[in-house]
Design a protein around this motif. Structure first.
Motif, PDB file in Angstrom:
ATOM      1  N   LEU A  64       0.881  -1.228   0.167  1.00 37.88           N
ATOM      2  CA  LEU A  64      -0.055   0.095   0.064  1.00 37.88           C
ATOM      3  C   LEU A  64       1.028   1.253   0.022  1.00 37.88           C
ATOM      4  CD1 LEU A  64      -2.856   1.306   0.131  1.00 37.88           C
ATOM      5  CD2 LEU A  64      -2.582   0.946   2.648  1.00 37.88           C
ATOM      6  N   LYS A  65       2.056   1.259   0.780  1.00 35.46           N
ATOM      7  CA  LYS A  65       2.945   2.285   0.936  1.00 35.46           C
ATOM      8  C   LYS A  65       3.419   2.527  -0.417  1.00 35.46           C
ATOM      9  CE  LYS A  65       3.579   2.614   5.673  1.00 35.46           C
ATOM     10  NZ  LYS A  65       4.372   2.046   6.884  1.00 35.46           N
ATOM     11  N   SER A  82      16.279  -1.206  -3.949  1.00 38.36           N
ATOM     12  CA  SER A  82      16.828  -0.486  -2.864  1.00 38.36           C
ATOM     13  C   SER A  82      15.736   0.270  -2.085  1.00 38.36           C
ATOM     14  CB  SER A  82      18.000   0.000  -2.952  1.00 38.36           C
ATOM     15  OG  SER A  82      18.101   1.057  -3.931  1.00 38.36           O
ATOM     16  N   TRP A  83      14.754   0.943  -3.113  1.00 33.48           N
ATOM     17  CA  TRP A  83      13.715   1.910  -2.652  1.00 33.48           C
ATOM     18  C   TRP A  83      12.680   0.863  -2.088  1.00 33.48           C
ATOM     19  CZ3 TRP A  83       8.696   2.285  -4.941  1.00 33.48           C
ATOM     20  CH2 TRP A  83       7.843   3.558  -4.476  1.00 33.48           C
ATOM     21  N   LEU A  84      12.380  -0.268  -2.595  1.00 37.47           N
ATOM     22  CA  LEU A  84      11.353  -1.246  -1.811  1.00 37.47           C
ATOM     23  C   LEU A  84      11.833  -1.784  -0.643  1.00 37.47           C
ATOM     24  CD1 LEU A  84      10.360  -3.355  -5.117  1.00 37.47           C
ATOM     25  CD2 LEU A  84       9.126  -1.859  -4.000  1.00 37.47           C
ATOM     26  N   VAL A  85      13.158  -2.106  -0.607  1.00 37.53           N
ATOM     27  CA  VAL A  85      13.868  -2.420   0.813  1.00 37.53           C
ATOM     28  C   VAL A  85      13.612  -1.281   1.780  1.00 37.53           C
ATOM     29  CG1 VAL A  85      16.145  -3.148   1.763  1.00 37.53           C
ATOM     30  CG2 VAL A  85      15.307  -4.217  -0.267  1.00 37.53           C
ATOM     31  N   ALA A  86      13.927  -0.120   1.423  1.00 37.99           N
ATOM     32  CA  ALA A  86      13.987   1.119   2.512  1.00 37.99           C
ATOM     33  C   ALA A  86      12.545   1.058   2.990  1.00 37.99           C
ATOM     34  CB  ALA A  86      14.234   2.336   1.719  1.00 37.99           C
ATOM     35  N   ILE A  87      11.516   1.088   2.293  1.00 41.38           N
ATOM     36  CA  ILE A  87      10.252   0.993   2.707  1.00 41.38           C
ATOM     37  C   ILE A  87       9.777  -0.183   3.589  1.00 41.38           C
ATOM     38  CG2 ILE A  87       7.743   0.834   2.035  1.00 41.38           C
ATOM     39  CD1 ILE A  87       8.373   2.435  -0.544  1.00 41.38           C
TER      40      ILE A  87
ATOM     41  N   VAL B  64      -2.126 -11.689   0.778  1.00 47.12           N
ATOM     42  CA  VAL B  64      -1.618 -10.521   1.101  1.00 47.12           C
ATOM     43  C   VAL B  64      -1.561  -9.490  -0.024  1.00 47.12           C
ATOM     44  CG1 VAL B  64       0.778  -9.542   1.224  1.00 47.12           C
ATOM     45  CG2 VAL B  64       0.448 -11.666   2.676  1.00 47.12           C
ATOM     46  N   LEU B  65      -1.373 -10.061  -1.249  1.00 45.70           N
ATOM     47  CA  LEU B  65      -1.963  -8.950  -2.482  1.00 45.70           C
ATOM     48  C   LEU B  65      -3.190  -8.590  -2.437  1.00 45.70           C
ATOM     49  CD1 LEU B  65      -0.742  -7.836  -5.176  1.00 45.70           C
ATOM     50  CD2 LEU B  65      -1.359  -9.957  -6.235  1.00 45.70           C
ATOM     51  N   ASN B  66      -4.163  -9.727  -2.180  1.00 45.88           N
ATOM     52  CA  ASN B  66      -5.459  -9.387  -2.535  1.00 45.88           C
ATOM     53  C   ASN B  66      -5.891  -8.318  -1.454  1.00 45.88           C
ATOM     54  OD1 ASN B  66      -5.786 -11.227  -4.610  1.00 45.88           O
ATOM     55  ND2 ASN B  66      -6.352 -12.982  -3.065  1.00 45.88           N
ATOM     56  N   GLU B  67      -5.571  -8.455  -0.379  1.00 44.28           N
ATOM     57  CA  GLU B  67      -5.838  -7.609   0.927  1.00 44.28           C
ATOM     58  C   GLU B  67      -5.289  -6.123   0.568  1.00 44.28           C
ATOM     59  OE1 GLU B  67      -8.029  -7.842   3.327  1.00 44.28           O
ATOM     60  OE2 GLU B  67      -8.564  -9.769   2.643  1.00 44.28           O
ATOM     61  N   ALA B  68      -3.988  -6.357   0.144  1.00 40.97           N
ATOM     62  CA  ALA B  68      -3.214  -5.006  -0.124  1.00 40.97           C
ATOM     63  C   ALA B  68      -4.001  -4.308  -1.566  1.00 40.97           C
ATOM     64  CB  ALA B  68      -1.804  -5.136  -0.787  1.00 40.97           C
ATOM     65  N   MET B  69      -4.445  -4.944  -2.377  1.00 39.80           N
ATOM     66  CA  MET B  69      -5.192  -4.408  -3.459  1.00 39.80           C
ATOM     67  C   MET B  69      -6.547  -3.722  -3.129  1.00 39.80           C
ATOM     68  SD  MET B  69      -3.062  -4.486  -5.825  1.00 39.80           S
ATOM     69  CE  MET B  69      -3.750  -3.945  -7.359  1.00 39.80           C
ATOM     70  N   GLU B  74      -9.185   1.181  -1.784  1.00 38.18           N
ATOM     71  CA  GLU B  74      -9.984   2.188  -0.661  1.00 38.18           C
ATOM     72  C   GLU B  74      -9.027   3.600  -0.731  1.00 38.18           C
ATOM     73  OE1 GLU B  74     -10.306   0.305   3.012  1.00 38.18           O
ATOM     74  OE2 GLU B  74     -11.411  -1.405   2.022  1.00 38.18           O
ATOM     75  N   SER B  75      -8.057   3.387  -0.812  1.00 36.74           N
ATOM     76  CA  SER B  75      -7.245   4.594  -0.475  1.00 36.74           C
ATOM     77  C   SER B  75      -7.319   5.414  -1.771  1.00 36.74           C
ATOM     78  CB  SER B  75      -5.825   4.353  -0.584  1.00 36.74           C
ATOM     79  OG  SER B  75      -5.007   4.305  -1.780  1.00 36.74           O
ATOM     80  N   GLU B  76      -7.638   4.998  -3.187  1.00 37.26           N
ATOM     81  CA  GLU B  76      -7.861   5.758  -4.130  1.00 37.26           C
ATOM     82  C   GLU B  76      -9.277   6.392  -4.004  1.00 37.26           C
ATOM     83  OE1 GLU B  76      -7.654   3.670  -7.991  1.00 37.26           O
ATOM     84  OE2 GLU B  76      -6.214   5.427  -8.184  1.00 37.26           O
ATOM     85  N   GLN B  77     -10.334   5.805  -3.349  1.00 41.36           N
ATOM     86  CA  GLN B  77     -11.640   6.161  -3.443  1.00 41.36           C
ATOM     87  C   GLN B  77     -11.653   7.381  -2.253  1.00 41.36           C
ATOM     88  OE1 GLN B  77     -14.179   3.107  -2.132  1.00 41.36           O
ATOM     89  NE2 GLN B  77     -14.542   2.330  -4.346  1.00 41.36           N
TER      90      GLN B  77
END
Lengths: 185, 271
Positions: A64-65, A82-87, B64-69, B74-77
């Motif tokens: 999400l981030k 390295s960007w992904l790892v930092a996050i 993990v992917l499904n929940e993240a999507m 939601e964040s878009e909405q």
């Protein structure tokens, strides 16, 4: 001018594709990151958090981030990984500070037993038997090294301590293990 | 730096294992962007690890992917709603401080109402005009058709009245008893005219052909003709003609008459 054109790689790498999608604000980028970097990122998180189930929760937050910060990614400054790892490392460290984390620390062992049982259930299909046979060619101690280093979040130092092998040897053996794995698959 | 030595150093494996700090990772990435071999090695390592993970059930759970999507959606909405409510707020603010805006809005609405009304009127007028155009075109077509018919009729009468013409009325044969047509054969010029009076529409790929019949000879081609044209001049025919007949032939005509497809036939009056 000629030089510029010859520098352009003929095949677009997964990384280039993901970066392009991220900049376009295409959600497909998140799926591709999960597919191609999910394993290694989960490992990076697990190195900090320790617990697999909790690491997966963190990975979910990381995705999400990544989406929310896609515009801030600058390919000139850092590679995608390295960007992904930092996050991921930041998210994992935040997780360590939560109450949740401290509570689950206690039941960590119990969860790992459950995870092992789940794995045993899943390994019954014919596909699994074929891959098991293939992997028989990869000696057990190599398999253990790959799993510890890439899937279970052990640092090289921890592997050295746990398996009682010198740190330099750990590095050489991981390299040999991956070389052999690539020869098989 | 020796690239092969660099690859063999184990630093690339350490990169994927998360063993390196930020600075070290960037160094690896800088090497990869300078040396395609390093870049390729990195990609292949990652792919091998992913495949091994799949074999060992070590892939992260698909949930993990499904929940993240779901969260991504939601964040878009939420962002969408935030943007909307920001607009609302600024609108209220402006409305409070400027009565002019309210007045302008009312005027705009009135103007829109007029626009709407006049646009409706305009549309209706345009439709009526289009309708009138169609009608006038139809009328012009009718006039043109009528004029053409009149010309044919006049031509036909002229042929009837022409004393140089021998007139032969051809009656329908068994194949088409209702049919008839007229032939005018000019004694001086030997020109042959046909008046297509009542012949059925020829089937696709076929055409009518006129034949002159002389005693003891096969029918002589007097020309193919267009079914749609009432009076037309065909070939010149000389000699002692006994009768005229029309057969149905393939498009373009035939050198030999298909006798069993004779539609109309008429004999010249003796003398």
């Amino acid at each position: 001018m000629q030089q510029v054109f010859t520098d352009i790689p003929t095949k677009t790498s997964v990384e280039q594709k993901i970066v392009a999608l991220l900049h376009e604000g295409d959600k497909q980028s998140v799926r591709l990151i999960f597919k191609h970097y999910g394993v290694v990122l989960l490992n990076v998180i697990q190195r900090v958090v320790g617990n697999r189930a909790m690491s997966e929760e963190v990975l979910q937050q990381v995705l999400l981030k990544v989406w929310q910060n896609a515009q801030s990614y600058n390919a000139q400054k850092a590679g995608l990984y390295s960007w992904l790892v930092a996050i991921s490392r930041n998210a994992a460290l935040d997780q360590r500070k939560t109450k949740d984390f401290k509570l689950t620390q206690a039941s960590r062992d119990a969860l790992e037993v459950m995870a092992l049982e789940n794995k045993a259930d899943a390994s019954n299909s014919i596909d699994k038997m074929v891959t098991e046979q293939l992997l028989e060619q990869l000696s057990d101690h190599y398999q253990i090294l790959i799993k510890m280093s890439f899937f279970e979040g052990y640092s090289h130092q921890e592997i050295s301590d746990t398996l009682n092998i010198p740190l330099g040897t750990v590095k050489t053996r991981i390299r040999m293990a991956l070389k052999q794995l690539r020869a098989i698959i | 730096m020796d690239v092969q030595k660099y690859i063999a150093s184990g630093v690339l494996e350490a990169y994927w294992a998360g063993e390196l700090n930020e600075q070290e990772m960037r160094e690896v990435e800088a090497m990869a962007s300078q040396h395609p071999e390093v870049k390729q090695e990195l990609e292949e390592l990652r792919e091998a690890l992913n495949e091994f993970a799949a074999m060992k059930d070590a892939l992260p759970d698909e949930d993990v992917l499904n929940e993240a999507m779901k969260e991504v959606e939601e964040s878009e909405q939420n962002r969408f709603w935030e943007v909307l409510s920001e607009d609302d707020r600024s609108f209220v603010k402006r409305a409070k401080f400027s009565l002019w805006a309210v007045a302008a809005t009312i005027l705009l609405l009135i103007s829109l109402g007029f626009n709407f009304y006049f646009f409706g009127q305009f549309q209706q007028a345009r439709e009526e005009l289009a309708q009138a155009k169609v009608e006038s075109q139809q009328l012009a077509q009718q006039i043109s058709d009528t004029r053409e018919n009149l010309e044919y009729a006049q031509l036909r009468i002229a042929h009837f009245l022409n004393e140089d013409n021998i007139h032969v009325r051809m009656e329908g044969e068994d194949i088409s008893p209702e049919s008839y047509a007229n032939v005018f054969w000019n004694k001086k010029t030997n020109a042959v005219f046909i008046s297509v009076d009542n012949l059925p529409e020829p089937p696709h790929g076929h055409q009518y052909q006129l034949w002159a019949i002389k005693p003891g000879q096969p029918p002589i081609d007097a020309g193919i003709f267009d079914h749609n044209q009432l009076v037309q001049e065909l070939k010149v025919v000389k000699g002692k003609v006994q009768a005229f007949a029309v057969t149905l032939e393939k498009e373009g005509g035939s050198p030999v008459a298909t006798v069993d497809k004779t539609y109309v036939k008429g004999f010249l009056q003796a003398g």
